[in-house]
Design a protein around this motif. Structure first.
Motif: not given
Length: 153
Positions: A19-24
């Motif tokens: 899953v793409e996560d904005p917090y990397r």
């Protein structure tokens, strides 16, 4: 995997994705789904069960269970009635807090009028009820009435 036997279809899938996560943070999703569908000329129905695990590395921090039952029937040549009931259970395993669980019930009653092959008018009522013993902001109920006009190109 999908297997068809007359008017019945049985399928299953298993998926591992990230899953793409904005917090990397690299967050993993493991999904397992089983589906049974029966269809005839005017009526169809189905039952689906799913389990999803979410986590970072080898550790799970959330598990979701979903069960959906749906039914559809053409009342007249162009008027279709649909009903669906979905039950979701979210189990969370936070590092710094006790385990929590939320159960969400969703029901959907819908009528579709197929004016032409490309144009559909719909009226639906949706009710959602969410409950958690430990997370107070997960306790809510929502009623919605939706009117939709859809044109396909």
């Amino acid at each position: 995997i999908t297997y068809r036997l007359g008017s019945m279809t049985v399928s299953g899938e298993t998926v591992r994705t990230w899953v793409e996560d904005p917090y990397r943070v690299e967050r993993r999703e493991d999904r397992y789904v089983a589906d049974l569908r029966v269809a005839s000329e005017r009526t169809s129905g189905g039952l689906s069960v799913a389990m999803r695990d979410y986590g970072v590395g080898r550790y799970n921090d959330e598990r979701r269970y979903t069960t959906t039952a749906d039914f559809s029937h053409f009342l007249k040549e162009r008027l279709q009635a649909k009903y669906a009931l979905t039950v979701n259970r979210y189990d969370r395993y936070p590092v710094d807090a006790p385990d929590t669980s939320t159960i969400v019930y969703q029901t959907d009653v819908r009528f579709d009028y197929h004016a032409s092959e490309k144009f559909t008018l719909s009226l639906s009522y949706r009710y959602t009820d969410s409950y958690s013993a430990n997370i107070y902001y997960d306790n809510y109920a929502v009623n919605r009435v939706l009117v939709e006009a859809k044109m396909s190109f």
